[in-house]
Each structure stands twice: as C-alpha cells, then as structure tokens.
Scaffold this active site. Structure first.
Site, PDB file in Angstrom:
ATOM      1  N   ILE A  24       0.828  -1.218   0.000  1.00 20.52           N
ATOM      2  CA  ILE A  24       0.000   0.000   0.000  1.00 20.52           C
ATOM      3  C   ILE A  24       0.862   1.268   0.000  1.00 20.52           C
ATOM      4  CG2 ILE A  24      -0.312   0.013   2.542  1.00 20.52           C
ATOM      5  CD1 ILE A  24      -2.998   0.978  -0.005  1.00 20.52           C
ATOM      6  N   LYS A  26       3.851   1.670  -1.435  1.00 18.47           N
ATOM      7  CA  LYS A  26       4.334   1.885  -2.803  1.00 18.47           C
ATOM      8  C   LYS A  26       3.200   2.461  -3.649  1.00 18.47           C
ATOM      9  CE  LYS A  26       6.595  -1.584  -4.723  1.00 18.47           C
ATOM     10  NZ  LYS A  26       7.345  -2.859  -5.009  1.00 18.47           N
ATOM     11  N   ASP A  79       9.780  -3.212  -8.870  1.00 12.44           N
ATOM     12  CA  ASP A  79      10.612  -3.974  -7.960  1.00 12.44           C
ATOM     13  C   ASP A  79      11.726  -3.066  -7.463  1.00 12.44           C
ATOM     14  OD1 ASP A  79      10.483  -6.778  -7.035  1.00 12.44           O
ATOM     15  OD2 ASP A  79      12.638  -6.593  -7.391  1.00 12.44           O
ATOM     16  N   PHE A 155       7.991   3.311   4.978  1.00 10.29           N
ATOM     17  CA  PHE A 155       7.941   1.867   5.226  1.00 10.29           C
ATOM     18  C   PHE A 155       9.336   1.273   5.035  1.00 10.29           C
ATOM     19  CE2 PHE A 155       8.324   0.043   0.909  1.00 10.29           C
ATOM     20  CZ  PHE A 155       8.221   1.202   0.160  1.00 10.29           C
ATOM     21  N   LYS A 179       9.767  12.745   0.299  1.00 12.81           N
ATOM     22  CA  LYS A 179      10.456  11.520  -0.162  1.00 12.81           C
ATOM     23  C   LYS A 179      10.380  11.435  -1.686  1.00 12.81           C
ATOM     24  CE  LYS A 179      10.486   6.482   0.017  1.00 12.81           C
ATOM     25  NZ  LYS A 179       9.861   5.236   0.470  1.00 12.81           N
ATOM     26  N   ARG A 185      11.957   5.420  -6.524  1.00 12.71           N
ATOM     27  CA  ARG A 185      10.637   5.064  -7.097  1.00 12.71           C
ATOM     28  C   ARG A 185      10.059   6.246  -7.862  1.00 12.71           C
ATOM     29  NH1 ARG A 185       8.955   3.190  -2.906  1.00 12.71           N
ATOM     30  NH2 ARG A 185       9.608   1.137  -3.578  1.00 12.71           N
TER      31      ARG A 185
END
Ligand code: ITT
Length: 204
Positions: A24, A26, A79, A155, A179, A185
């Site tokens: 969740i 991500k 990933d 996380f 972030k 990401r």
C-alpha cells in the site's frame, strides 16, 4: 445520436495506470507522483511470481509478464531494493526477505563499527500489456545508512536511509511528498509517466 458513457461512482476517468502491488505504501507514493501527470492510479492485487535473480529488471519483467497473463490488462509492477556498499550490495534483490527476517535492526547490527555507510535504493518499473513486450524504467537514489532508526513515516528501510541530496533526515522523517522529491521510485515513476502520457501506448 451521441452515446452517453456512464461511469460507476468513484470510477477514475481519464488516463488510468494499473499498478499490480501488494504494498500500500508503494501504491500511495505512485498515486501522488502519477497524479502530477494527470494519471489516476488503480491498485490491482494479482498474484504474480517473484523469481530469484540478481537483477531487479529480470525480476520485474518476469512478474509483469506473469500478472498480465492472469489479468489480461495493461499493467505495471515495480521492484525495488536497498544496496549497501560495505556489504557488497546486500540485501539488493533480497530486500524483502531480509526486511521480513532481520529487519532494519538486523541491518544496523551488520553495519556496527562500519564507517563507510554508503548505500543506494534502486527501482525498476516494468509495464506490459497482453500484446506488448515489457518496457522498463529505472530510478536510483544515493545515500547512507544512518547510525540508528529515525522517523515513523514511510515503510521498509526508510528509518535507516538518509538520501545524499537531503538535509540529513531519513526518508522516514520526511513527508511522502518530500520523499518523492528524491526517491528511486519517484524517478522511475516520472520516466514511466512521461512515456505513458506521451501517446506511446493505448490509454484507457
Ligand atoms: P510488491 O508487492 O509491489 O512486490 P514489495 O513489498 O514486495 O511489494 P519490493 O519487492 O519492491 O516490494 O521491495 C522489497 C523490499 O524493499 C520492501 O519490502 C521494503 O522492505 C524495501 N523497500 C522497497 N522500496 C523501499 C522504499 O522506498 N523505502 C524503504 N524500503 C523499501
């Protein structure tokens, strides 16, 4: 006569990208970044293989191909892994297993008395659809492993990772938006979003 289209309540209109993930956090990070490009993100939970490989790209490609077979939709997977220089890139592609077993405290123990604390996160997004081969987008953020856990947001390894370009705070001491200003990401997502919204694919 012009035909009317009805959407069920809450159905995202416009461009939608389907993200197959069980994570969740991500998903929430992706939703924020993709919304900057006016792309709505839908979370799909489809069991997809996660092969063991030294290369994140091979893992992401195998998972997206498997998930496309199951759901028959254009989708993306992501990933990611944490690579610690002094540990020769460990945990890297094994980040999830290592997080679930020894966790951040275990990593700090392995790093005890190690001065050289450089590390980086890598992210690979793989997009595919039933009639297209996977295409990958990469992101990377350099940083170091902190001496102790700090912060409660985010996380995974966020409480022990300080991005080099930041102000010394760990990812877990930042808001999600902050972030996303540095993260592996967010970088991969922005590359994906540019491509996705530039008409390189069918858009639902
Ligand atoms: P999927 O269902 O999308 O595969 P996942 O939790 O298995 O979700 P990954 O395999 O991409 O995610 O990531 C492996 C682990 O690496 C993840 O469980 C976290 O512990 C860690 N990780 C990945 N990205 C991170 C990030 O941005 N911040 C902190 N830890 C992260």
């Amino acid at each position: 006569m012009k035909q009317k289209t009805y959407f069920p309540a809450g159905f995202p209109r416009g461009k939608v990208a389907y993200f197959v993930t069980s994570n969740i956090h991500k998903f929430q990070e992706a939703r924020r970044v993709l919304s900057e490009y006016k792309i709505a993100t839908a979370k799909l939970r489809v069991g997809a293989v996660e092969i063991q490989d030294d290369n994140l790209e091979n893992i992401a490609e195998a998972s997206v191909l498997d998930a496309v077979k199951t759901c028959g939709l254009p989708i993306f997977v992501e990933d990611a892994g944490l690579f610690i220089e002094a540990l020769k890139g460990f945990p890297g592609p094994y980040s999830k297993y290592v997080y679930n077993t020894i966790g951040t405290k275990g990593i700090l123990k392995l790093m005890k008395n190690i001065e050289k604390r450089s590390a980086h996160f890598q992210s690979v997004i793989a997009f595919s659809s039933p009639d297209e081969q996977p295409i990958c987008f990469r992101g990377k953020v350099e940083g170091k492993i902190s001496l102790q856990e700090r912060g409660t947001s985010g996380f995974g390894y966020d409480p022990i990772f300080e991005p080099t370009e930041g102000d010394g705070r760990t990812f877990a001491e930042m808001t999600s938006n902050e972030k996303n200003g540095y993260s592996h990401r967010a970088e991969a997502l922005r590359k994906f979003a540019e491509w996705y919204s530039s008409g390189n694919k069918r858009i639902f």
